[in-house]
Design an enzyme around this catalytic site. Structure first.
Site, PDB file in Angstrom:
ATOM      1  N   ASP A 467      41.384  18.470  30.099  1.00 14.35           N
ATOM      2  CA  ASP A 467      42.741  18.865  30.485  1.00 14.35           C
ATOM      3  C   ASP A 467      42.997  18.407  31.924  1.00 14.35           C
ATOM      4  O   ASP A 467      42.089  17.907  32.605  1.00 14.35           O
ATOM      5  CB  ASP A 467      42.815  20.405  30.380  1.00 14.35           C
ATOM      6  CG  ASP A 467      44.238  20.916  30.495  1.00 14.35           C
ATOM      7  OD1 ASP A 467      45.201  20.128  30.373  1.00 14.35           O
ATOM      8  OD2 ASP A 467      44.403  22.138  30.728  1.00 14.35           O
ATOM      9  N   GLU A 470      45.778  14.065  34.538  1.00 12.63           N
ATOM     10  CA  GLU A 470      46.824  13.066  34.863  1.00 12.63           C
ATOM     11  C   GLU A 470      46.497  12.299  36.132  1.00 12.63           C
ATOM     12  O   GLU A 470      46.966  11.157  36.247  1.00 12.63           O
ATOM     13  CB  GLU A 470      48.166  13.779  34.983  1.00 12.63           C
ATOM     14  CG  GLU A 470      48.671  14.355  33.666  1.00 12.63           C
ATOM     15  CD  GLU A 470      47.873  15.544  33.154  1.00 12.63           C
ATOM     16  OE1 GLU A 470      47.364  16.311  34.002  1.00 12.63           O
ATOM     17  OE2 GLU A 470      47.723  15.702  31.937  1.00 12.63           O
ATOM     18  N   ARG A 549      44.485  15.597  27.353  1.00 15.23           N
ATOM     19  CA  ARG A 549      45.921  15.764  27.589  1.00 15.23           C
ATOM     20  C   ARG A 549      46.546  14.448  28.025  1.00 15.23           C
ATOM     21  O   ARG A 549      47.582  14.043  27.536  1.00 15.23           O
ATOM     22  CB  ARG A 549      46.177  16.856  28.629  1.00 15.23           C
ATOM     23  CG  ARG A 549      47.641  17.285  28.610  1.00 15.23           C
ATOM     24  CD  ARG A 549      47.872  18.552  29.379  1.00 15.23           C
ATOM     25  NE  ARG A 549      47.751  18.349  30.811  1.00 15.23           N
ATOM     26  CZ  ARG A 549      47.916  19.324  31.719  1.00 15.23           C
ATOM     27  NH1 ARG A 549      48.182  20.558  31.331  1.00 15.23           N
ATOM     28  NH2 ARG A 549      47.787  19.076  32.994  1.00 15.23           N
ATOM     29  N   ASP A 565      51.570  21.768  27.108  1.00 18.41           N
ATOM     30  CA  ASP A 565      52.044  23.141  27.316  1.00 18.41           C
ATOM     31  C   ASP A 565      53.453  23.382  26.788  1.00 18.41           C
ATOM     32  O   ASP A 565      54.382  23.656  27.549  1.00 18.41           O
ATOM     33  CB  ASP A 565      51.972  23.464  28.815  1.00 18.41           C
ATOM     34  CG  ASP A 565      50.546  23.388  29.325  1.00 18.41           C
ATOM     35  OD1 ASP A 565      49.615  23.316  28.489  1.00 18.41           O
ATOM     36  OD2 ASP A 565      50.339  23.389  30.556  1.00 18.41           O
ATOM     37  N   HIS A 623      46.785  27.781  19.762  1.00 19.36           N
ATOM     38  CA  HIS A 623      46.381  28.000  21.153  1.00 19.36           C
ATOM     39  C   HIS A 623      47.493  28.716  21.898  1.00 19.36           C
ATOM     40  O   HIS A 623      48.660  28.452  21.662  1.00 19.36           O
ATOM     41  CB  HIS A 623      46.065  26.658  21.823  1.00 19.36           C
ATOM     42  CG  HIS A 623      45.744  26.764  23.284  1.00 19.36           C
ATOM     43  ND1 HIS A 623      44.893  27.722  23.783  1.00 19.36           N
ATOM     44  CD2 HIS A 623      46.158  26.042  24.351  1.00 19.36           C
ATOM     45  CE1 HIS A 623      44.798  27.566  25.108  1.00 19.36           C
ATOM     46  NE2 HIS A 623      45.567  26.565  25.474  1.00 19.36           N
TER      47      HIS A 623
END
Ligand SMILES: *[C@@H]1O[C@H](CO)[C@@H](O)[C@H](O)[C@H]1NC(C)=O
Ligand SMILES: *[C@@H]1O[C@H](CO)[C@@H](O)[C@H](O)[C@H]1NC(C)=O
Ligand SMILES: *[C@@H]1O[C@H](CO)[C@@H](O)[C@H](O)[C@H]1NC(C)=O
Ligand SMILES: *[C@@H]1O[C@H](CO)[C@@H](O)[C@H](O)[C@H]1NC(C)=O
Ligand SMILES: *[C@@H]1O[C@H](CO)[C@@H](O)[C@H](O)[C@H]1NC(C)=O
Ligand SMILES: *[C@@H]1O[C@H](CO)[C@@H](O)[C@H](O)[C@H]1NC(C)=O
Length: 883
Positions: A467, A470, A549, A565, A623
């Site tokens: 996660d 980025e 992600r 998210d 989740h």
């Protein structure tokens, strides 16, 4: 054109000498361009004004409308490059481009000489790139095919190069359709501002991500931007991943794709001409045109460049459960026990960041998560698996010698540096102040494997969830902000959220081993996936399982993706469909959204509908966020649990088909889940549908996406279809129509397409158990009584079963009331038994069924469904007939 050109040049010179600037008047005929064809000459955030537009040598004509029609646009004769030399090579052409007359220097340093390579790589794949002829520039460090010799004639494309004002025109040979025409606007090539436009053959444009939007891209002055960002998904934002590929469906139903291999910050402007403009702030122009002609073939051609998707372990196709905020290993364990007690299928239990000690990677909280190793060993004893989250930020504030993830990184110099100090750049993430491993560093594999291995010896996890890659940073750039230079403040900043490249991430001028962060920022997730995959293979000697992600082209080689998210809303439930079919186009078929939504509280009804849709996500995980109310199946009433169990059982019964699709995607590079237009590109209605999707070419999933709905208005493209849920076996024969399908809370509408055969299996609460059950075949004939299907099978967890030929591949065919199998590849030791066959819509009466010439008893049910038992070793070819 030629005369005008000279005229304009003259005028330009005149104006230049007179006013010391470029000048073109809007009344000039070179400004006579239809509104929809205007290409923006002033894409900056601040609106252009007449003077600064004209000083760029562009036309200025305000238009009163709500669209983003550019007021400042390129005149038809804007100075561009001319092709001054072209020669034949073994692979195609090589050429030299020279700027005709220097552009106004509004974007810094212009590159005057460009080298062109055109490579006829395959008959269905054309590659061309434009580089600086004099200096090397950054190029994306992923491995792509190196083709030194042109493919054999004939190609599916015709290529024409415009010499005078350089342009590249690509047509589909069979239809003459112009797929790419860059002469609609000037080619611009500055050091930090590169731009190229092309016309589009239709407005049916898809792909280009990561987006949280409708499937079909709006070509009415829409801007898309690409720069990996920790951004809760919403419309018009640059999200976690960068996938610069579009697929367009031409008016005659042929499809092609265009891929720009460039990892710098960039944007695309779509306009109703239809046309689009690529704008990037670095790298080179490296384009691939993929000729299809089906959408599925475009994806296969795309993965022939970036790599075919990995084969996931079979267990990872089971149901996954996670939440942030279990607070302890005992609570996590309780949920697992409740799921077992309720006989609800679950293969994998996860933990979010709360398992860690002080949010430190490779640690677990010794107090609250005291029993974590026991939980994991209990999962393993029950044929279940465990996955936990890892973030890239490594805390740099632990006492020396106490945290090897930091100490080892310092010792091996693998952290990304601040360009000012050449010391690790510091940001802030969950553990507080952190530094960031350089996943492009040649020594990263050793470092990363060591950390994962040490943790694995304490908590033997089965996969890794990566996660925040980025990479996300809670402060702008770094704890000591960013320097002021051309990487931080390039002459042009694409319209990224946060208006700055360093927003929510690291300074762009940060230094990796070989690169600037400016160039490789959006590759962080991809390179972390690669390092994690290698480490997992070495540690577990089994198939790696990774969900990331942030992604970039090639991510599918190493793992899957979840859409981040999202919120527990009906809107996000619907939008998850476009996101999953998009990632299948991007070569990342293992994809899903957080079932029941991540942030916010779900309602029982929304969660039921989401579990139903989510049981058809290729990657199926429920989740939840820290403060949201519980949404695991066992958090709900008995009736709701029954519905959720039922939909997961449906998934588990279809896993042999889903796994076959993954195997085929791995072998051929195609998709697993897809939009309807992939199968029906000629159907104008199917081109727009993103409320339904398909598994392979056989299953049509039409989920309920609206509150309180008890039916779905579903679209059925031309053909025969059969209900699999609701009234089992009921046929639909259509030329293409919308049909209301009953969908009480307990059911998700699911149909099989006539012409298909799919394998299924009795479900169980884990895949380890369901895999031991006998298989059935579901046979759905088309209007000619023909159907086809296939099954891939292997042990589900060993590495390289395809490469080592350790798999079974069986083809099934129905024709003339005869069902036969053809074993392409047999399994050696394992035995897989076919125990039942169900054939829809047979012609009655039937008097006898013969399985391998032996008479078998049978039943004919409602809707002429033929059913019979058998006991066949699937590794041996069989034939079954009825009369
Ligand atoms: C390249 O070769 C083809 C065929 O051999 C020929 O027709 C063409 O004129 C050549 N082009 C150039 C630029 O030399
Ligand atoms: C750049 O390359 C072109 C073409 O090879 C050449 O003509 C030119 O002199 C080069 N410029 C410089 C500054 O080296
Ligand atoms: C390419 O675009 C230019 C400019 O719009 C146009 O004049 C030309 O006809 C187009 N070429 C083709 C083959 O469509
Ligand atoms: C978790 O459960 C075990 C076994 O019942 C118990 O020994 C332990 O204290 C519990 N841990 C916590 C943090 O409550
Ligand atoms: C960071 O700079 C140091 C010198 O201070 C160097 O040894 C190290 O290799 C650099 N790290 C990277 C990732 O380039
Ligand atoms: C199933 O068939 C395969 C291929 O002929 C064979 O190797 C295997 O032994 C068979 N299994 C059983 C249990 O007969």
């Amino acid at each position: 054109m030629g005369a005008l050109h000279i005229l304009w040049k003259l005028q330009l010179i005149l104006c230049f000498t007179q006013f010391g600037k470029y000048y073109v008047s809007a009344s000039d005929s070179v400004c006579d361009i239809k509104t929809k064809w205007r290409v923006d000459c002033y894409p900056e955030t601040v609106p252009s004004v007449e003077q600064n537009c004209e000083s760029r040598g562009c036309c200025y004509k305000p238009v009163m409308s709500n669209d983003n029609v550019p007021w400042c646009y390129y005149p038809s004769n804007y100075a561009s490059y001319s092709l001054s030399k072209i020669s034949n090579t073994s692979y195609g052409y090589t050429g030299l481009l020279n700027i005709q007359s220097p552009s106004p220097k509004h974007y810094g340093k212009e590159i005057s000489w460009l080298s062109l390579d055109v490579i006829f790589e395959r008959k269905d794949r054309l590659h061309f790139r434009l580089r600086d002829a004099n200096n090397s520039r950054y190029e994306v460090p992923i491995s792509t095919p190196i083709v030194k010799k042109a493919a054999d004639y004939p190609f599916m494309y015709d290529l024409k190069l415009e010499h005078d004002k350089f342009g590249i025109i690509i047509k589909r040979k069979s239809s003459g359709t112009v797929l790419f025409n860059s002469t609609i606007a000037p080619l611009i090539y500055f050091d930090q501002f590169l731009q190229i436009s092309t016309s589009l053959p239709s407005t049916n444009v898809y792909g280009l991500g990561e987006r949280h939007e409708d499937l079909l891209i709006d070509t009415n002055w829409k801007r898309l931007k690409f720069w990996a960002r920790d951004q809760p998904p919403h419309e018009n934002a640059n999200l976690y991943g960068d996938h610069p590929l579009y697929i367009a469906v031409e008016d005659d139903g042929n499809a092609h794709g265009v891929f720009l291999l460039n990892s710098n910050a960039k944007e695309i402007e779509l306009q109703p001409a239809p046309a689009l403009t690529w704008r990037m702030v670095g790298g080179i122009m490296d384009f691939y045109v993929l000729l299809g002609p089906t959408p599925e073939m475009v994806v296969q051609q795309y993965t022939s460049i970036i790599g075919k998707p990995f084969l996931p372990p079979y267990w990872s196709l089971g149901f996954h459960l996670c939440r942030w905020g279990y607070e302890s290993s005992n609570n996590t364990w309780d949920i697992v026990k409740k799921m077992r007690a309720a006989s609800i299928p679950q293969d994998v239990q996860w933990n979010d960041i709360d398992y860690m000690s002080k949010y430190l990677d490779f640690t677990y909280d010794p107090v609250a998560f005291d029993t974590l190793p026991n939980l994991v060993s209990d999962l393993h004893q029950n044929n279940q698996h465990y996955v936990m989250i890892i973030d890239p930020g490594i805390s740099d504030t632990q006492s020396s010698g106490s945290y090897s993830a930091y100490d080892d990184g310092i010792a091996t110099n693998i952290f990304i540096n601040d360009s000012r100090t050449l010391k690790p750049i510091e940001g802030v993430v969950w553990p507080g102040k952190t530094v960031f491993p350089d996943f492009t560093h040649p020594a990263i594999d050793v470092y990363w494997e060591k950390q994962l291995r040490m943790y694995h010896s304490k908590v033997p996890f089965d996969g890794v969830w990566i996660d925040m890659n980025e990479p996300s940073n809670f402060v702008h750039g770094s704890t000591s902000s960013c320097p002021n230079n051309l990487y931080e403040n390039p002459p042009y900043v694409p319209h990224v959220n946060g208006h700055s490249l360093a927003d929510r991430t690291l300074c762009s001028s940060s230094k990796h081993f070989k690169y600037y962060h400016y160039d490789v920022h959006s590759l962080t997730g991809l390179f972390e996936m690669k390092a994690t995959s290698k480490a997992l293979i070495n540690i577990r000697k089994k198939r790696p399982f990774i969900i990331s992600r942030s992604t970039f082209p090639s991510a599918g080689l190493y793992g899957g993706h979840w859409s981040g998210d999202i919120v527990s809303t009906w809107h996000d439930l619907k939008q998850s469909i476009a996101s999953l079919v998009n990632f299948n186009m991007f070569g990342v078929p293992l994809v899903g959204a957080d079932i029941c939504g991540f942030s916010g509280d779900t309602t029982e009804e929304l969660c039921i509908r989401w579990m139903q849709l989510g049981s058809f996500y290729p990657f199926s995980r429920n989740h939840n966020a820290l403060t949201s109310s519980g949404q695991a199946p066992v958090d709900f009433s008995q009736e709701t649990q029954d519905i959720m169990r039922k939909t997961l059982n449906l998934r588990y019964s279809l896993l042999p088909y889903l796994y076959s699709l993954f195997f085929s995607a791995h072998a051929t590079g195609g998709t697993v889940a897809k939009a309807l237009f992939f199968e029906f590109p000629l159907d104008k209605i199917a081109l727009k549908i993103d409320t339904q999707f398909m598994w392979g070419n056989a299953l049509l999933i039409s989920p309920v996406l609206e509150e309180k709905a008890s039916s779905v208005r579903a679209y059925f493209p031309k053909g025969n279809w059969y209900y699999l849920t609701g009234v089992f076996g009921k046929p639909i024969k259509t030329e293409g129509e919308w049909i209301n399908i009953d969908a009480p809370l307990s059911n998700i509408p699911l149909h099989i397409r006539g012409g298909c055969i799919i394998p299924s299996q009795y479900p169980a609460i884990t895949t380890a158990e369901s895999r031991r059950n006998p298989l059935s075949l579901l046979v759905a004939p088309d209007e000619f009584g023909i159907a086809k299907g296939e099954l891939y099978w292997d042990d589900g967890d060993s590495l390289d079963t395809l490469e080592s030929n350790l798999f079974m591949h069986v083809l099934f065919t129905l024709k003339d009331n005869k069902l036969t199998s053809h074993v392409v590849s047999a399994l050696r030791d394992e035995e897989l038994v076919l125990s039942k066959v169900i054939v829809m819509n047979v012609h009655t009466p039937i008097t006898a069924v013969y399985v391998n010439n032996i008479r078998e008893t049978f039943q004919i049910g409602e809707f002429n469904i033929l059913q019979f038992g058998c006991s066949l070793n699937l590794s041996k070819s069989f034939h079954i007939k009825w009369q």
